[in-house]
Motif scaffolding. Structure first.
Motif, PDB file in Angstrom:
ATOM      1  N   LEU A  58      16.752   8.421  69.638  1.00 16.53           N
ATOM      2  CA  LEU A  58      16.993   6.907  69.719  1.00 16.53           C
ATOM      3  C   LEU A  58      16.388   6.108  68.555  1.00 16.53           C
ATOM      4  CD1 LEU A  58      16.398   6.515  73.589  1.00 16.53           C
ATOM      5  CD2 LEU A  58      18.629   6.624  72.154  1.00 16.53           C
ATOM      6  N   PRO A  59      15.229   6.540  68.079  1.00 18.74           N
ATOM      7  CA  PRO A  59      14.819   5.384  66.900  1.00 18.74           C
ATOM      8  C   PRO A  59      15.735   5.619  65.692  1.00 18.74           C
ATOM      9  CG  PRO A  59      13.090   6.714  67.784  1.00 18.74           C
ATOM     10  CD  PRO A  59      14.144   7.193  68.437  1.00 18.74           C
ATOM     11  N   ALA A  60      16.170   6.895  65.351  1.00 19.58           N
ATOM     12  CA  ALA A  60      17.215   7.030  64.247  1.00 19.58           C
ATOM     13  C   ALA A  60      18.396   6.304  64.445  1.00 19.58           C
ATOM     14  CB  ALA A  60      17.566   8.331  64.002  1.00 19.58           C
ATOM     15  N   LEU A  61      18.968   6.426  65.762  1.00 23.75           N
ATOM     16  CA  LEU A  61      20.163   5.852  66.126  1.00 23.75           C
ATOM     17  C   LEU A  61      19.945   4.142  65.965  1.00 23.75           C
ATOM     18  CD1 LEU A  61      21.298   7.789  69.233  1.00 23.75           C
ATOM     19  CD2 LEU A  61      22.176   7.821  66.865  1.00 23.75           C
ATOM     20  N   LEU A  62      18.782   3.717  66.330  1.00 25.87           N
ATOM     21  CA  LEU A  62      18.740   2.462  66.059  1.00 25.87           C
ATOM     22  C   LEU A  62      18.434   1.757  64.721  1.00 25.87           C
ATOM     23  CD1 LEU A  62      17.381  -0.480  67.664  1.00 25.87           C
ATOM     24  CD2 LEU A  62      15.373   0.243  67.252  1.00 25.87           C
ATOM     25  N   ILE A  63      18.046   2.751  63.750  1.00 33.14           N
ATOM     26  CA  ILE A  63      17.936   2.105  62.571  1.00 33.14           C
ATOM     27  C   ILE A  63      19.220   2.095  62.073  1.00 33.14           C
ATOM     28  CG2 ILE A  63      17.445   3.273  60.246  1.00 33.14           C
ATOM     29  CD1 ILE A  63      14.843   4.426  61.417  1.00 33.14           C
ATOM     30  N   LEU A  64      20.056   3.024  62.364  1.00 34.16           N
ATOM     31  CA  LEU A  64      21.655   2.974  62.005  1.00 34.16           C
ATOM     32  C   LEU A  64      22.465   1.812  62.325  1.00 34.16           C
ATOM     33  CD1 LEU A  64      22.663   6.751  62.200  1.00 34.16           C
ATOM     34  CD2 LEU A  64      22.039   5.377  60.171  1.00 34.16           C
ATOM     35  N   PHE A  65      22.018   1.470  63.844  1.00 25.47           N
ATOM     36  CA  PHE A  65      22.607   0.414  64.519  1.00 25.47           C
ATOM     37  C   PHE A  65      22.326  -1.125  63.667  1.00 25.47           C
ATOM     38  CE2 PHE A  65      22.384  -2.925  67.926  1.00 25.47           C
ATOM     39  CZ  PHE A  65      23.533  -3.143  68.060  1.00 25.47           C
ATOM     40  N   VAL A  66      20.858  -1.291  63.543  1.00 27.70           N
ATOM     41  CA  VAL A  66      20.368  -2.340  62.941  1.00 27.70           C
ATOM     42  C   VAL A  66      20.983  -2.334  61.353  1.00 27.70           C
ATOM     43  CG1 VAL A  66      18.427  -3.801  62.293  1.00 27.70           C
ATOM     44  CG2 VAL A  66      18.304  -2.335  64.496  1.00 27.70           C
ATOM     45  N   PRO A  73      18.412  -2.703  54.546  1.00 31.64           N
ATOM     46  CA  PRO A  73      17.841  -1.144  54.757  1.00 31.64           C
ATOM     47  C   PRO A  73      16.250  -1.090  55.316  1.00 31.64           C
ATOM     48  CG  PRO A  73      18.059  -1.536  52.710  1.00 31.64           C
ATOM     49  CD  PRO A  73      18.934  -2.543  53.323  1.00 31.64           C
ATOM     50  N   LEU A  74      15.403  -2.068  54.584  1.00 24.68           N
ATOM     51  CA  LEU A  74      13.961  -1.940  54.797  1.00 24.68           C
ATOM     52  C   LEU A  74      13.424  -2.347  56.247  1.00 24.68           C
ATOM     53  CD1 LEU A  74      11.419  -1.024  53.352  1.00 24.68           C
ATOM     54  CD2 LEU A  74      11.099  -3.636  52.682  1.00 24.68           C
ATOM     55  N   GLU A  75      14.259  -3.524  56.522  1.00 24.55           N
ATOM     56  CA  GLU A  75      14.001  -4.042  58.020  1.00 24.55           C
ATOM     57  C   GLU A  75      14.663  -3.360  58.868  1.00 24.55           C
ATOM     58  OE1 GLU A  75      15.208  -5.243  55.304  1.00 24.55           O
ATOM     59  OE2 GLU A  75      14.666  -7.560  55.333  1.00 24.55           O
ATOM     60  N   SER A  76      15.531  -2.467  58.857  1.00 23.16           N
ATOM     61  CA  SER A  76      16.112  -1.714  59.653  1.00 23.16           C
ATOM     62  C   SER A  76      15.115  -0.543  60.083  1.00 23.16           C
ATOM     63  CB  SER A  76      17.469  -0.952  59.459  1.00 23.16           C
ATOM     64  OG  SER A  76      18.421  -2.294  59.010  1.00 23.16           O
ATOM     65  N   ILE A  77      14.702   0.054  59.078  1.00 22.19           N
ATOM     66  CA  ILE A  77      13.840   0.975  58.857  1.00 22.19           C
ATOM     67  C   ILE A  77      12.647   0.833  59.659  1.00 22.19           C
ATOM     68  CG2 ILE A  77      12.483   3.038  57.850  1.00 22.19           C
ATOM     69  CD1 ILE A  77      14.543   2.734  55.467  1.00 22.19           C
ATOM     70  N   PHE A  78      11.825  -0.269  59.642  1.00 21.83           N
ATOM     71  CA  PHE A  78      10.715  -0.669  60.313  1.00 21.83           C
ATOM     72  C   PHE A  78      11.199  -1.010  61.793  1.00 21.83           C
ATOM     73  CE2 PHE A  78       8.755  -1.264  56.091  1.00 21.83           C
ATOM     74  CZ  PHE A  78       7.388  -0.704  56.527  1.00 21.83           C
ATOM     75  N   ALA A 363       9.265   1.163  48.234  1.00 15.41           N
ATOM     76  CA  ALA A 363       9.159   0.602  49.909  1.00 15.41           C
ATOM     77  C   ALA A 363      10.097   1.147  50.532  1.00 15.41           C
ATOM     78  CB  ALA A 363       9.137  -0.803  49.700  1.00 15.41           C
ATOM     79  N   VAL A 364      11.354   1.555  50.105  1.00 14.69           N
ATOM     80  CA  VAL A 364      12.357   1.707  51.255  1.00 14.69           C
ATOM     81  C   VAL A 364      12.081   3.447  51.419  1.00 14.69           C
ATOM     82  CG1 VAL A 364      14.844   2.292  51.483  1.00 14.69           C
ATOM     83  CG2 VAL A 364      14.305   0.038  50.693  1.00 14.69           C
ATOM     84  N   VAL A 365      11.945   4.119  50.328  1.00 13.23           N
ATOM     85  CA  VAL A 365      11.558   5.320  50.181  1.00 13.23           C
ATOM     86  C   VAL A 365      10.303   5.868  51.123  1.00 13.23           C
ATOM     87  CG1 VAL A 365      11.282   7.505  48.860  1.00 13.23           C
ATOM     88  CG2 VAL A 365      12.898   5.781  48.091  1.00 13.23           C
TER      89      VAL A 365
END
Length: 502
Positions: A58-66, A73-78, A363-365
């Motif tokens: 679910l966390p990975a799916l949330l990242i893709l959704f956001v 990308p950075l906000e989605s990962i956090f 920061a993204v990496v």
């Protein structure tokens, strides 16, 4: 052919997009609070000591959704990191985030990435300010007279810079930007051409950072005897289906055989209208009017010599790009100072500004590595492999290994780190099924290359977009259809090879 200007259309589009994104902040806050509350609730449903199962995805799916919604990308990962921490222990989110940040910062791989990216950014900044990149571009412009020729040349340069995907992503994009702008090729397409010849090429060449790293991993996990890791890696190169097919796809696109579609089609229409640089991108405002002029031959030499030193030094130090970048940076500073192209203070400023430019990609990496740590704690990789195990057979093993590991690398953005976890699981499977080890390794490396190529926050994607002048999401959304075409063909190829070699 200079690109030191910001098109008015880009500025207006960026303003409109910005207004759209902030029109209803209260709704976004309520939405994310609801999502985080949901993850906190899920944590109460987990029984300590048991697997997180489907929850681990679910966390990975949330990242893709956001990421798809916000294009950030950075906000989605956090968002995914916080969700993962809530799922693990909602009472220790702050301390968990602190511990996670500290562990990632202290990670040797992260330290290497930060230094390599920073020094590469500084080196390329010096080459640009010394006029060398411009000279190289002018040399190409005298010989390349068509749009198709420009794209094919970008692909060829990408193949020639095979030693490391970081070097490819930054050096090729920097040297081709002016020429692609001249022929009205979008920055998104430039990023695609560069990225498609980064990781996919590096896995196919045994003299690369990828080969050295994975050869050592193969020995550590029993796939090859001590000292035989590189031999197994070389034997696996013909079976690295994704690398070969990604190259075929990118050359078809560059030659105009495979057309533009999806987001790439829109980007190319914008470029043909005169706006090669996408909305929201700030153009480097370095003033080139006072740049000391040199002959084209000297300028070309000033570009090629540092690149040659970079490659030679990296090879000398056992394919270590960090030491190679250090030697090349020192060499370039001495060379430019000796020719009085830049003063010592200007050279230092160029290096520091190069570091600054790379801060966001770094920061993204780093955030991507934090996601990997979260996924490791949730045991996402073992869950995916365990879920596929009942359907495994000797014939299906290579294709399913590729599909499952490609999904894991895509979700985590860690093309190297994931295999530290997965190899101890996959290699014993291949031995049990008596499947060809080169074919199995080829499937694994194909998955790694796809994840690095397609994931919007992988290091290769982020650096290719940074070097080309677009955002990681703009690059990822235009590239993903072509990556999926190559991935689908790779899956079919590995399926056929599995049955043929069973």
């Amino acid at each position: 052919m200079s690109t030191d200007f910001a098109p008015p259309l880009a500025e207006n589009s960026a303003t409109i997009d910005s207004e759209k994104r902030v029109e209803s902040p209260q709704k976004w806050i309520l939405f994310f609070v609801a999502i985080m509350a949901f993850f906190a609730y899920l944590s109460t449903q987990h029984v300590e000591g048991e697997s997180y199962g489907f929850y681990s995805l679910l966390p990975a799916l949330l990242i893709l959704f956001v990421a798809v919604i916000t294009k950030k990308p950075l906000e989605s990962i956090f968002a995914g990191i916080i969700a993962g921490l809530l799922l693990l222990d909602p009472s220790n989110v702050v301390s968990g985030l602190g511990d996670l940040s500290l562990s990632v910062v202290m990670n040797e791989t992260i330290a290497w990435i930060v230094l390599v990216c920073g020094m590469m950014g500084g080196l390329i900044n010096m080459l640009e300010r010394g006029g060398s990149v411009l000279s190289f571009g002018q040399m190409l412009a005298r010989r390349i007279k068509t749009r198709r020729g420009t794209m094919l040349t970008t692909c060829v340069l990408g193949i020639m810079v095979f030693i490391d995907d970081y070097l490819n992503s930054l050096a090729v994009s920097a040297s081709m930007k002016n020429l692609t702008d001249h022929y009205k090729i979008s920055r998104e397409k430039l990023a695609f051409l560069v990225d498609s010849t980064a990781a996919p090429v590096c896995i196919l060449v045994p003299v690369s950072t990828w080969a050295v790293y994975f050869a050592a991993l193969l020995e550590e996990n029993g796939a090859a005897a001590e000292g035989k890791g590189m031999s197994l890696y070389i034997d696996s190169i013909p079976y690295m289906a994704y690398g070969w097919l990604a190259l075929v796809v990118v050359f078809l696109v560059a030659a105009g055989v495979l057309g533009d579609f999806g987001a790439m089609k829109h980007a190319e229409k914008r470029a043909q209208a005169g706006q090669t640089i996408p909305p929201g991108i700030l153009i480097d405002g370095f003033d080139t009017s006072n740049m000391k002029k040199t002959s084209s031959s000297v300028g070309l030499m000033n570009f090629l010599l540092p690149m040659a030193v970079l490659v030679a030094a990296s090879l000398y130090y056992d394919i270590d790009l960090l030491l190679g970048a250090l030697v090349a940076s020192l060499f370039t500073m001495v060379l430019y100072f000796w020719q009085r192209l830049l003063s010592f203070s200007q050279l230092v400023d160029a290096m520091l500004d190069g570091f600054k430019v790379m801060l966001h990609p770094i920061a993204v990496v780093c955030a991507g590595f934090m996601v990997k740590e979260i996924n490791d704690q949730l045991a996402m990789t073992p869950y995916i492999i365990d879920s596929l195990t009942p359907y495994l057979s000797k014939e299906l093993l290579p294709a399913l290994v590729f599909a499952s590991m490609a999904a894991v690398v895509f979700a985590t953005g860690s093309s190297w780190g994931v295999f530290v976890v997965s190899l101890p699981i996959v290699i014993p499977m291949a031995i049990t099924f008596e499947m060809s080890m080169p074919l199995t390794v080829g499937a694994l490396l194909s998955a790694s290359a796809f994840g690095s190529h397609a994931c919007f926050f992988s290091d290769s994607t982020v650096l290719s977009s940074q070097g080309s002048g677009c955002t990681p999401m703009q690059h990822a959304l235009t590239q993903i259809p072509y990556a999926l075409i190559a991935a689908a063909l790779a899956f079919i190829s590995l399926l056929i090879l599995g049955f043929a070699m069973a």
